[in-house]
Write an enzyme that holds these catalytic residues in place. Structure first.
Site, mmCIF file in Angstrom:
data_model
loop_
_atom_site.group_PDB
_atom_site.id
_atom_site.type_symbol
_atom_site.label_atom_id
_atom_site.label_comp_id
_atom_site.label_asym_id
_atom_site.label_seq_id
_atom_site.Cartn_x
_atom_site.Cartn_y
_atom_site.Cartn_z
ATOM 1 N N GLY A 131 24.837 14.881 -28.261
ATOM 2 C CA GLY A 131 24.217 15.380 -27.030
ATOM 3 C C GLY A 131 24.673 14.602 -25.813
ATOM 4 N N ALA A 132 24.985 13.332 -26.018
ATOM 5 C CA ALA A 132 25.418 12.511 -24.887
ATOM 6 C C ALA A 132 26.788 12.965 -24.384
ATOM 7 C CB ALA A 132 25.447 11.039 -25.283
ATOM 8 N N GLY B 37 0.835 -1.203 0.000
ATOM 9 C CA GLY B 37 0.000 0.000 0.000
ATOM 10 C C GLY B 37 0.866 1.247 0.000
ATOM 11 N N GLY B 38 0.300 2.312 0.562
ATOM 12 C CA GLY B 38 1.017 3.592 0.598
ATOM 13 C C GLY B 38 2.289 3.517 1.405
#
Ligand code: HXC
Length: 545
Positions: free
Chosen positions: A433-434, A198-199
């Site tokens: 870009g890398a 759960g949370g």
């Protein structure tokens, strides 16, 4: 009263010394208050009922207290709040008088250094989190942050205590709030040794490092039954949220252990690399490994075909003090490798492209993995070493639609934002870009090196030739085309795809002798050691990316 106060042993020896006849030893009467104190403490320390402890053992699990014993230096743990109980009057919870409310909290020494520790006790109400349980954890976190020491949480819990309703949810709120508030202030570590559902999963997810144990730990927001009801998918606990799922697929888990003792050993190893807080430098360690040790492997790397895969871990091992490398996130986004080493005794965080996977290209998961690690390093004054061997971004519709632009930007942001010393070494290739992303000079790299064989260019020679000379290649005879391509690629390589062009513009500080890489890196970090005093940068927190 006088009898009780008298020390029978001291009394006897005093009588002997005076040459008097000694009297028979007096039996010391244990006061009622002390008896009661001891009984209450023994019962509280025993944890849940014997059958619950037996059930815990039958699953091959340690008890909450045994786990602390594995983690801390012997005799160093000081517990706080052992006698606290739930104030919940519904479902008879209060009448059960569960001492400690299902969680042990306190401070202990891990490898000689203080840490705040909590350990949930599954043998008491399934380790579920009620309000008192949460208050204890929250108070520990406040104290640890004030004392400027790490928080290590050991989680084994059924989640929010159902009997306490919204109070238990608010309890999680208290914990999540502090996970965030103290993020980047003191290191936070979560050790999952049971269910975490759960949370409840969000507290570990907000911390810096998550450990899980194979076959024992589970994390999921909705369990297999809810999944089946909602989507019709049938899945077991391990596949849905076991350690390998989170280590290799979701990236929630940073370290996987084969057993609980192995897990606590790994936690200690990690803690050994970390400062206690953001106001301190990480712990240096003397080494006999010479700073000027030659690394012959780096020379070999210069001979290797740029497209041939190799594991960058080997390079990291050879560069680091005593060949020790603690890899983080080993099973996730293997195209990029991150972890801790020491260089000349000082802790350094490494980020390295790994040509053994996806040719070392950057992708969504790799960008997230590296960016978060860089932000952790920056928060905790740990210098960054970047080893570059990257052909670019991994192409494809899945990457574009999955948001490589958004995720890739996190990596740029993390590097540019980091103010710790940053040293970069280009090993083989750095394209497009890398190249910029991997801590290039004008993205804020402090000292940037490359090996002589490195290719730094807008793109690889073969790709560049296809674009620049497409007409010439088309016009050439079919049988001559391959030779023409190779010739043009060589020309392009010699002119642009070498480190010398890059060094001439100041984008590289030095092209270095490969075998001297270790000593040059150590020297570079020494130059930069005064760049930033611990704690003086703007505090950012380590948001989960
Ligand atoms: C109260 C709980 C409990 C819970 C377990 N127990 N979970 N008590 N609240 N959440 C109790 C059981 O009743 C049982 O008590 C004892 O713990 C041991 O549980 P078992 O079921 O016997 O153990 P096991 O078979 O190992 O199963 C463990 C389990 C299962 C998988 C965790 O107990 C389970 O599914 N529990 C519920 C999990 C859950 O849905 N939690 C809420 C999640 S939502 P007795 O007295 O019989 O020994 C959540 C929201 C957080 O946490 C939101 C934060 C914002």
């Amino acid at each position: 009263m006088a009898d009780l106060m008298e020390d029978p042993i001291a009394g006897a020896s005093a009588a002997q010394a005076a040459g008097k006849k000694s009297h028979p030893k007096k039996v010391r009467v244990v006061p009622e208050s002390l008896k009661k104190f001891r009984e209450i403490h023994a019962a509280a320390e025993a944890g849940g009922p014997p059958e619950k402890i037996a059930a815990q053992k039958a699953k091959g699990k340690l008890t909450a207290r045994e786990r602390i014993a594995y983690l801390v230096d012997e005799g160093s743990f000081q517990e706080l709040g052992l006698l606290m109980e739930s104030r919940c009057t519904d479902f008879g919870i209060k009448d059960k008088h569960i001492k400690g409310d299902g969680v042990i909290v306190g401070f202990g020494r891990v490898n000689g250094r203080l840490a705040g520790i909590f350990s949930e006790d599954f043998t008491q109400l399934g380790g579920s989190l009620g309000r008192t349980h949460a208050d204890k954890i929250a108070k520990l976190m406040d104290m640890a942050a004030q004392a400027r020491v790490p928080v290590i949480g050991i989680l084994d819990s059924g989640g929010a205590r159902i009997q306490e309703g919204v109070d238990s949810l608010d309890g999680y709120g208290e914990v999540f709030y502090r996970n965030t508030k103290y993020s980047g202030v003191v290191p936070q570590i979560s050790v999952i040794v049971g269910p975490c559902a759960g949370g409840a999963v969000y507290s570990p997810a907000l911390t810096d490092f998550v450990f899980m144990v194979k076959g024992m730990s589970n994390m999921f927001v909705t369990g297999p039954e809810v999944v089946k009801a909602a989507t019709g998918e049938e899945v077991d606990f391990e596949t849905l949220g076991g350690s390998m799922t989170h280590a290799s697929k979701s990236g929630v888990c940073h370290f996987v252990a084969n057993s609980e003792p192995d897990c606590f050993r790994q936690v200690k190893e990690l803690v050994g690399f970390l400062p206690q807080n953001r106001y301190e430098a990480p712990p240096a360690q003397d080494t006999k490994d010479p700073a000027d040790r030659k690394v012959a492997l780096m020379e070999k790397l210069c001979e290797v075909d740029p497209r041939k895969p190799y594991r960058v871990n080997h390079i990291i091992w050879w560069l680091s003090d005593d060949h020790k490398f603690l890899e983080v996130h080993h099973d996730f986004a293997k195209n990029i490798v991150v972890g801790f080493i020491r260089l000349g005794g000082q802790v350094v965080g490494v980020i390295a492209n790994n040509p053994a996977h996806m040719a070392g290209a950057l992708d969504i998961n790799g960008s997230d993995k590296a960016a978060r690690f860089i932000r952790f390093l920056n928060n905790f004054n740990i210098p960054i070493l970047t080893l570059v061997d990257v052909p670019g971004y991994w192409p494809g519709v899945a990457q574009e639609h999955g948001g490589i632009i958004r995720h890739g930007a996190k990596l740029l942001y993390a590097y540019a934002e980091a103010t710790v010393p940053k040293v970069t070494l280009v090993l083989r290739k750095a394209y497009g870009g890398a190249y910029i992303a991997m801590s290039s000079k004008f993205m804020g790299g402090d000292i940037n090196f490359s090996l002589p064989s490195a290719e730094i260019a807008v793109m690889g020679p073969r790709g560049a030739v296809e674009i620049l000379y497409s007409k010439q290649i088309k016009e050439a005879k079919e049988e001559d085309r391959e030779a023409l391509r190779a010739k043009l690629a060589k020309e392009y390589s010699d002119k642009f795809a070498s480190p010398y062009q890059t060094a001439s513009t100041g984008s590289l500080d030095e092209v270095i002798e490969p075998a001297q890489a270790r000593s040059r890196l150590i020297g570079a970090f020494r130059i930069l050691s005064g760049k930033r005093r611990p704690g003086e940068h703007t505090h950012t927190g380590n948001i989960p990316l």
